[in-house]
Design a protein around this motif. Structure first.
Motif, PDB file in Angstrom:
ATOM      1  N   ASN A  25       0.846  -1.196   0.000  1.00  0.00           N
ATOM      2  CA  ASN A  25       0.000   0.000   0.000  1.00  0.00           C
ATOM      3  C   ASN A  25       0.884   1.250   0.000  1.00  0.00           C
ATOM      4  N   LYS A  26       0.807   2.027  -1.091  1.00  0.00           N
ATOM      5  CA  LYS A  26       1.679   3.207  -1.219  1.00  0.00           C
ATOM      6  C   LYS A  26       1.376   4.258  -0.159  1.00  0.00           C
ATOM      7  N   GLY A  31       6.602   9.268   1.800  1.00  0.00           N
ATOM      8  CA  GLY A  31       7.755   9.922   2.424  1.00  0.00           C
ATOM      9  C   GLY A  31       8.800   8.958   2.948  1.00  0.00           C
ATOM     10  N   LYS A  32       8.718   7.694   2.512  1.00  0.00           N
ATOM     11  CA  LYS A  32       9.671   6.701   3.028  1.00  0.00           C
ATOM     12  C   LYS A  32      10.304   5.937   1.878  1.00  0.00           C
ATOM     13  N   PHE A  98      15.111   7.083   5.506  1.00  0.00           N
ATOM     14  CA  PHE A  98      16.353   7.576   4.905  1.00  0.00           C
ATOM     15  C   PHE A  98      16.680   6.761   3.668  1.00  0.00           C
ATOM     16  N   SER A  99      17.219   7.449   2.661  1.00  0.00           N
ATOM     17  CA  SER A  99      17.584   6.744   1.428  1.00  0.00           C
ATOM     18  C   SER A  99      18.709   5.744   1.662  1.00  0.00           C
ATOM     19  N   SER A 100      19.521   5.949   2.710  1.00  0.00           N
ATOM     20  CA  SER A 100      20.600   5.000   3.029  1.00  0.00           C
ATOM     21  C   SER A 100      20.069   3.752   3.712  1.00  0.00           C
ATOM     22  N   MET A 101      18.762   3.761   4.005  1.00  0.00           N
ATOM     23  CA  MET A 101      18.080   2.633   4.655  1.00  0.00           C
ATOM     24  C   MET A 101      18.569   2.392   6.084  1.00  0.00           C
TER      25      MET A 101
END
Length: 793
Positions: A25-26, A31-32, A98-101
């Motif tokens: 589910n988007k 934002g994640k 975070f994009s770095s996960m």
């Protein structure tokens, strides 16, 4: 990262045929960032990337609504297989801000599928891979012993003992490689309890492209070889999948797949189609016609036609080069089952995500204006739900929606058909930002200039659209003038509404402004509602419709003209009859009419007055008045030029009575009477010969007339009871030489004037007193400026 319990509604999964189907589910991912890991039962989690996905039978994409979708073949690399009937796969869903996960939250999601109705051969054409699986108990070699199969036989002698190898046949030749080497090239080969499968990427070096019934097919021709001490096994693992076959019109999209694929059906004469199914997402559509889908097939093609905007797909707003438009996307699959002599049953599944090209959709502006309510009502559409109005400009003045509503504009959304919407704008004709133009006779054109700013799609791209809406209504009442007169003037009372805004007043072809009014001697006064014009009877612009002895019928006309076009809308006229004892009228056709008042002592017989031509007698007369009517070309009228005027001159005189037959003068009390009549016409204007026109806008203006008495009586309208007074101007102080009568005399201001006034009456009761004497520039003794010679004697 820690393990957490899945939020409700975050994951949905299903099994269709032999495919795991999982959707995220988007809304819970806004934002994640997220990643997927595949749990290997032996080696632990493996991060899913593109290379692993195509080799191992996985697909990670989005559905048309933007929800992440994960699909996996039950023959995937990390799927647990129980007797080719029960399959399980566990996926780790990692979510981070975070994009770095870093600081990721991990959700573990196991999936289970059961599938036992295997066909002898099953082919799956996915977005990023092609997969074929066959039962190992099928006949090893085709009964027709085709060249392709026979050419592979010599190679079988070199197959390693108890080791699978792959033979690829392509236009560049044959290539035999081990399974481990094939994996390095992106292939995946393995066997299960009862099946052998090969998974291949699209457009590999070992593949070929062929055209089947107009559709480009990507094909990998391969033979899987296995040798035991007592057995040599050759299995056909050829796979072929369509790479195009999509076409579009303005209203539909069409997906075409060949019915018969020669590389998969070697004996076409034995081909028999058993079943064709279509689906959207992971659902089979049992009755396509109920959703307006069209599924049709013949001997060569299977064709699916979807109307643009149909249920199951999604229309998305977009812009391209400043143009608004839409894109339609739908996720389809096709399942075709057939039989032929070589294979008992083949199940052929193709999964296809289709997106149309950008389709311009020029928004429309619908004018629902309500003239009777003086209200603009403008609908702007049609838009998809992903469009929002963010600002407008009215007459180039920008407003945010909040400012627009505060100003008094009414803006709201309205639903349209086909799940679209529009934006309604309402504002009054009387709003200051609405342009107003007076048109035709009594109409106003209201123009609304509006520029819309809308936000398009999830990208929130700004799109601008301008519109012009007009409405013409008859809401202007033309003014009606009222005319009346007194003894000496004509009057026009004209409503001031619209003057100078919509229309102006014109006298002939001249704008009737303050300067013209003052020049012509008019008086203009205004109150809260009207302009009152007072026009003297003998002022310029007055039309004399009928002139007779001591009576004048006069008319004054004013034209009401549009400010911009000068079109005449209406003529305002006032006409009255006047009683006037003395006047001179110079008509534009050259006719001169004079009513002369002659108060002399003693009185004279007015019937005996005449013009220079003694045959020109008065038309009418009484004891004190005579009425003359003559043309400038008759009755001895003379002409001369003064500046830019032509002056026509005649003279009314009285003939003294004498006793007949006597040669010597006779003593008489008849006065010596002369009255000079002058008419001035502008030299550049032409007299209209014949009947004069009554319309001052088409006829030349009247001439200006004056009467100058030269007699023993005082100036006209300054009558005294004086007799036989003569005045002369001497050339010098000697009073010997005098200037001729009617001669213009030029003097500088410092030069003296030698004036002689003589009373020739012999009556002892009469004395001469010189009261006032002055000099003017013209024959009009009342004109200005003037210079006094004597004042009060």
């Amino acid at each position: 990262s820690a393990l957490f319990v899945l939020p409700p509604g975050f994951v949905q999964s299903s099994c269709h045929s032999r495919i795991f189907w999982m959707k995220l589910n988007k809304l819970l991912l806004q934002g994640k960032f997220f990643q997927l890991e595949i749990n290997d039962p032996h080696a632990g989690p493996v991060l899913l990337d593109e290379k692993l996905a195509s080799r191992c039978g996985y697909v990670l994409s989005e559905d048309v609504w933007g929800n992440p979708v994960f699909r996996a073949s039950v023959l995937g690399c990390h799927v647990a297989n129980e007797a080719d009937e029960l399959f399980s796969l566990t996926v780790n869903i990692k979510v981070s801000s975070f994009s770095s996960m870093r600081a990721a939250v991990t959700y573990t999601y196991p999936m289970y599928c059961s599938y036992s109705s295997w066909a002898s051969r099953e082919i799956v054409c996915e977005e990023n891979y092609m997969e074929v699986s066959v039962k190992t108990d099928v006949p090893a070699v085709s009964n027709d012993y085709t060249v392709a199969w026979m050419s592979a036989l010599p190679e079988t002698q070199n197959v390693a003992y108890q080791l699978w190898q792959l033979m690829f046949v392509s236009p560049s030749g044959r290539k035999r490689i081990t399974v481990s080497d094939a994996a390095k090239l992106g292939y995946s080969f393995n066997n299960t309890l009862s099946r052998v499968y090969l998974r291949a990427p699209y457009h590999s070096n070992e593949s070929d492209v062929s055209v089947v019934s107009g559709v480009n097919m990507n094909m990998v021709t391969s033979t899987s070889m296995y040798r035991q001490r007592w057995l040599l096994l050759l299995i056909d693992t050829t796979v072929s999948c369509p790479v195009d076959g999509i076409s579009f019109t303005d209203t539909t999209l069409t997906w075409t797949v060949p019915s018969v694929i020669p590389t998969l059906v070697l004996q076409e004469s034995t081909f028999l189609s058993k079943n064709i199914l279509m689906g959207v997402d992971d659902r089979v559509i049992v009755k396509p016609e109920e959703k307006s889908y069209l599924l049709e097939h013949n001997e060569t093609h299977i064709r699916i036609t979807i109307p643009i905007g149909a249920e199951g797909g999604k229309l998305k707003s977009s812009t391209s080069s400043g143009v608004y438009g839409v894109i339609y996307s739908i996720d389809l699959f096709l399942e075709h089952t057939w039989t032929d002599a070589d294979w008992q049953t083949t199940k052929y599944t193709v999964i296809k995500s289709i997106t149309t090209p950008f389709m311009p959709q020029i928004p429309t502006v619908i004018n629902n204006t309500l003239p009777e309510e003086r209200l603009f009502n403008v609908a702007f559409g049609h838009f998809l739900p992903d469009v929002s109005l963010v600002a407008i400009a009215i007459g180039n003045v920008p407003f945010t929606l909040r400012e627009a509503l505060h100003h008094g504009f009414k803006i709201y959304e309205t639903p349209f058909s086909n799940r679209t919407k529009g934006f309604i704008l309402e504002l009054s004709f009387d709003d200051p930002y609405v342009l107003k133009e007076y048109v035709n006779r009594n109409e106003t054109k209201y123009t609304l200039l509006v520029n819309y700013t809308i936000s398009v799609g999830p990208e929130m791209t700004l799109y601008y659209h301008s519109a012009e809406v007009e409405c013409v209504i008859a809401d202007i009442a033309l003014p009606e003038a009222v005319g009346y007169c007194d003894k000496e003037n004509l009057y026009l009372a004209i409503p001031t509404f619209g003057l100078h805004q919509y229309w102006n007043l014109y006298l002939g072809n001249k704008l009737l402004n303050r300067h013209v009014s003052l020049t012509n001697g008019y008086l203009a006064a205004t109150n809260s509602t009207h302009l009152i014009l007072q026009i003297p009877l003998f002022a310029a612009g007055v039309v004399y419709e009928d002139v007779s002895f001591q009576k004048i019928k006069a008319r004054f006309d004013v034209a009401l003209r549009k400010v911009r076009t000068m079109e005449t809308l209406q003529m305002f006229s006032v006409s009255c009859r006047f009683n006037s004892s003395a006047f001179i009228i110079c008509h534009p056709d050259g006719t001169i009419m004079v009513s002369a008042q002659m108060k002399t002592v003693p009185a004279i017989d007015m019937s005996k007055t005449k013009l220079r031509d003694s045959s020109c007698k008065p038309r009418e007369y009484n004891e004190g008045h005579a009425f003359f009517k003559f043309h400038v070309t008759t009755c001895g009228t003379s002409v001369r030029f003064e500046g830019d005027h032509i002056v026509y001159e005649n003279e009314i005189s009285y003939e003294k009575e004498t006793l007949p037959g006597q040669s010597i003068p006779t003593i008489t009390r008849d006065p010596d009477y002369r009255l000079t009549v002058l008419c001035y016409y502008r030299a550049k204007e032409t007299l209209v010969l014949g009947a004069f026109a009554s319309d001052p806008s088409t006829s030349p203006p009247f001439g200006a007339g004056t009467m100058v008495p030269r007699s023993n009586i005082a100036v006209y309208r300054r009558i005294r009871q004086a007799l036989n007074v003569v005045s002369r101007v001497s050339k010098d102080e000697s009073f010997v030489e005098f200037y001729e009568p009617n001669m213009a005399i030029l003097k500088r201001p410092v030069e003296p004037v030698f004036l002689e006034v003589e009373l020739k009456d012999q009556s002892p009761d009469t004395e001469l007193y010189l009261e006032n004497c002055w000099v003017t520039r013209s024959l009009d003794s009342n004109s200005t400026p003037r210079w006094n010679i004597t004042v009060d004697g």
